[in-house]
Write an enzyme that holds these catalytic residues in place. Structure first.
Site, PDB file in Angstrom:
ATOM      1  N   HIS A 173      17.850  92.946  22.852  1.00  0.00           N
ATOM      2  CA  HIS A 173      18.700  94.053  22.425  1.00  0.00           C
ATOM      3  C   HIS A 173      18.153  94.799  21.209  1.00  0.00           C
ATOM      4  CE1 HIS A 173      21.569  93.034  25.324  1.00  0.00           C
ATOM      5  NE2 HIS A 173      22.112  91.995  24.715  1.00  0.00           N
ATOM      6  N   TRP A 206      29.682  96.482  15.098  1.00  0.00           N
ATOM      7  CA  TRP A 206      29.101  96.425  13.756  1.00  0.00           C
ATOM      8  C   TRP A 206      28.055  95.307  13.738  1.00  0.00           C
ATOM      9  CZ3 TRP A 206      29.410  99.726   9.716  1.00  0.00           C
ATOM     10  CH2 TRP A 206      28.831  99.301   8.517  1.00  0.00           C
ATOM     11  N   ASN A 217      32.568  92.729  19.917  1.00  0.00           N
ATOM     12  CA  ASN A 217      32.977  91.416  19.416  1.00  0.00           C
ATOM     13  C   ASN A 217      32.583  91.137  17.970  1.00  0.00           C
ATOM     14  OD1 ASN A 217      34.347  90.720  21.716  1.00  0.00           O
ATOM     15  ND2 ASN A 217      32.527  89.866  22.717  1.00  0.00           N
ATOM     16  N   TYR A 261      29.054  87.460  13.052  1.00  0.00           N
ATOM     17  CA  TYR A 261      28.465  88.129  14.218  1.00  0.00           C
ATOM     18  C   TYR A 261      29.522  88.360  15.294  1.00  0.00           C
ATOM     19  CZ  TYR A 261      25.418  89.004  18.193  1.00  0.00           C
ATOM     20  OH  TYR A 261      24.822  89.563  19.294  1.00  0.00           O
ATOM     21  N   HIS A 262      30.303  87.311  15.580  1.00  0.00           N
ATOM     22  CA  HIS A 262      31.443  87.425  16.483  1.00  0.00           C
ATOM     23  C   HIS A 262      32.712  87.141  15.701  1.00  0.00           C
ATOM     24  CE1 HIS A 262      29.093  86.403  20.433  1.00  0.00           C
ATOM     25  NE2 HIS A 262      29.098  87.697  20.189  1.00  0.00           N
ATOM     26  N   THR A 300      26.094  94.882  26.428  1.00  0.00           N
ATOM     27  CA  THR A 300      27.329  95.056  27.183  1.00  0.00           C
ATOM     28  C   THR A 300      28.158  96.207  26.608  1.00  0.00           C
ATOM     29  OG1 THR A 300      27.344  92.686  27.581  1.00  0.00           O
ATOM     30  CG2 THR A 300      29.401  93.854  27.962  1.00  0.00           C
ATOM     31  N   GLY A 301      28.224  96.263  25.272  1.00  0.00           N
ATOM     32  CA  GLY A 301      29.033  97.297  24.628  1.00  0.00           C
ATOM     33  C   GLY A 301      28.545  98.701  24.978  1.00  0.00           C
ATOM     34  N   ASN A 336      32.896  89.980  27.381  1.00  0.00           N
ATOM     35  CA  ASN A 336      32.561  88.555  27.436  1.00  0.00           C
ATOM     36  C   ASN A 336      33.720  87.595  27.213  1.00  0.00           C
ATOM     37  OD1 ASN A 336      29.916  88.756  28.303  1.00  0.00           O
ATOM     38  ND2 ASN A 336      29.230  89.355  26.254  1.00  0.00           N
TER      39      ASN A 336
HETATM   40  N1  CTP Z   1      28.661  94.037  19.104  1.00  0.00           N
HETATM   41  C1  CTP Z   1      28.382  94.703  17.905  1.00  0.00           C
HETATM   42  N2  CTP Z   1      28.193  93.992  16.752  1.00  0.00           N
HETATM   43  C2  CTP Z   1      28.269  92.648  16.748  1.00  0.00           C
HETATM   44  C3  CTP Z   1      28.539  91.961  17.960  1.00  0.00           C
HETATM   45  C4  CTP Z   1      28.725  92.681  19.121  1.00  0.00           C
HETATM   46  O1  CTP Z   1      28.285  95.922  17.898  1.00  0.00           O
HETATM   47  N3  CTP Z   1      28.107  91.984  15.596  1.00  0.00           N
HETATM   48  C5  CTP Z   1      28.912  94.820  20.324  1.00  0.00           C
HETATM   49  C6  CTP Z   1      27.671  94.927  21.220  1.00  0.00           C
HETATM   50  O2  CTP Z   1      27.658  96.193  21.837  1.00  0.00           O
HETATM   51  C7  CTP Z   1      27.927  93.839  22.251  1.00  0.00           C
HETATM   52  C8  CTP Z   1      29.429  93.872  22.387  1.00  0.00           C
HETATM   53  O3  CTP Z   1      29.913  94.163  21.073  1.00  0.00           O
HETATM   54  O4  CTP Z   1      27.322  94.091  23.492  1.00  0.00           O
HETATM   55  C9  CTP Z   1      30.023  92.568  22.879  1.00  0.00           C
HETATM   56  O5  CTP Z   1      29.575  91.515  22.067  1.00  0.00           O
HETATM   57  P1  CTP Z   1      28.883  90.217  22.663  1.00  0.00           P
HETATM   58  O6  CTP Z   1      29.832  89.498  23.519  1.00  0.00           O
HETATM   59  O7  CTP Z   1      28.223  89.508  21.555  1.00  0.00           O
HETATM   60  O8  CTP Z   1      27.782  90.846  23.601  1.00  0.00           O
HETATM   61  P2  CTP Z   1      26.303  90.327  23.779  1.00  0.00           P
HETATM   62  O9  CTP Z   1      26.163  88.903  23.339  1.00  0.00           O
HETATM   63  O10 CTP Z   1      25.406  91.326  23.183  1.00  0.00           O
HETATM   64  O11 CTP Z   1      26.207  90.335  25.285  1.00  0.00           O
HETATM   65  P3  CTP Z   1      25.024  91.004  25.997  1.00  0.00           P
HETATM   66  O12 CTP Z   1      23.833  90.178  25.618  1.00  0.00           O
HETATM   67  O13 CTP Z   1      25.408  90.927  27.400  1.00  0.00           O
HETATM   68  O14 CTP Z   1      24.948  92.408  25.547  1.00  0.00           O
END
Ligand code: CTP
Length: 319
Positions: A293, A263, A109, A276-277, A242-243, A132
């Site tokens: 994490h 990333w 994400n 971030y998202h 999750t990723g 998610n």
């Molecule tokens: N991710 C990433 N870089 C980001 C955001 C997310 O690499 N800036 C990857 C991570 O592997 C993450 C996945 O994308 O697990 C999905 O993103 P997200 O929904 O934000 O997962 P999390 O919030 O990390 O959920 P969880 O705590 O269950 O892992």
């Protein structure tokens, strides 16, 4: 379990020798990437020594009954009960039984996806995994639309759908679920305490509106097994994201695995800010030492696997 000291040992050595600064400056080679089938087969085999993703992707109906007590994976002293609704939505066979795909996309994400134009490329894969319940419609040019499996942490109900406080939010949530038609909805319901009610709301909606999704609830051993696999390879992750969970499981079902939207850094390789998202205003909380994490370490691991041809990380644009 013991893992052969073969290619993966090299992997761990590589990973642990990179300095943190590596991530912002390194350019992932994308033009000369070739798939390393031998290594990919090897990784699949060694993961299978720890767990079988086909089985551990979901608890099955035959193994539980309503009212059974479950200890949360990360909060061992807290328990919950299997509700009637959850029981009704447990699959009778693995939702991934006998599924084998040539090319899979796992979509993380990260905001790195914005303006990537990767949508059509992502959708061209045989199997698309998302995380998610991230929105797709408004971002389809960059992230695609197709979904074969999507995860839903209980916290998503709160974070992205305002805890369903109003009719409007309930409608939005229901629409998102209905848009998944036919795909697997993977709900880690028993990881951490606190999400019980949120899971229950989601399940109630699914049953009430006979939403066409195939629900799955990961086994209680999955997280530890995944962590164990990476630890054995000297990758010291605290709690897999999750990723990373999706990648580890996908090795069982997919030949070539392509990762998009991974990333976890505030700046892109050119030094421009990255959200971030791709879809909300969440900040880079993972940098705090209290976060469960270790995303940058995960990213370095995935980069190493990319260089070795075991998977392909897409971090640039797709045009
Ligand atoms: N991710 C990433 N870089 C980001 C955001 C997310 O690499 N800036 C990857 C991570 O592997 C993450 C996945 O994308 O697990 C999905 O993103 P997200 O929904 O934000 O997962 P999390 O919030 O990390 O959920 P969880 O705590 O269950 O892992």
């Amino acid at each position: 379990a013991h893992v052969d000291p073969t290619a993966l040992t090299r992997l761990s050595i590589d990973v642990n020798h990179h300095r943190p600064s590596y991530n912002h400056t390194a350019k992932l080679s994308s033009n000369n990437w070739t798939f390393n089938k031998t290594l990919s087969n090897l990784i699949r085999k060694s993961i299978l020594r720890f767990f079988d993703p086909e089985r551990d992707i979901s608890i099955l109906k035959g193994t539980l009954k309503p009212g059974d007590i479950i200890h949360y994976v990360f909060d061992r002293h807290s328990t919950t009960n299997i509700s009637e609704n959850l029981y009704r939505l447990l699959p009778t066979v693995s939702p991934m039984k006998n599924q084998h795909h040539r090319r899979c996309a796992i979509v993380g994400n990260s905001g790195i996806l914005l303006n990537s134009s990767c949508g059509p490329e992502i959708d061209s894969h045989d199997f698309v995994i998302r995380c998610n319940l991230a929105p797709v419609e408004e971002y389809s040019r960059d992230v695609g639309r197709r979904t074969n499996l999507v995860t839903m942490n209980p916290s998503v109900v709160q974070r992205a759908f305002m805890d369903l406080v109003s009719e409007e939010w309930r409608d939005r949530f229901l629409q998102r679920l209905q848009s998944l038609s036919g795909s697997v909805l993977w709900i880690p319901a028993f990881m951490a305490k606190g999400g019980e009610e949120r899971v229950e709301w989601a399940l109630r909606l699914i049953l009430l509106h006979t939403v066409d999704v195939r629900t799955a609830f990961p086994s209680l051993r999955l997280l530890h097994a995944v962590r164990g696999y990476w630890l054995t390879n000297n990758v010291h992750i605290k709690r897999p994201t999750t990723g990373l969970l999706m990648y580890t499981m996908a090795t069982r079902f997919c030949e070539e695995i392509h990762l998009y939207g991974f990333w976890p850094f505030a700046l892109d390789p050119q030094g421009k800010p990255v959200k971030y998202h791709y879809y909300d205003t969440l900040k880079y909380e993972y940098t705090s030492s209290s976060s469960p994490h270790t995303m940058p370490l995960e990213f370095r691991t995935l980069s190493t696997l990319h260089r070795q041809g075991a998977l392909r990380l897409h971090t640039g644009t797709c045009d």
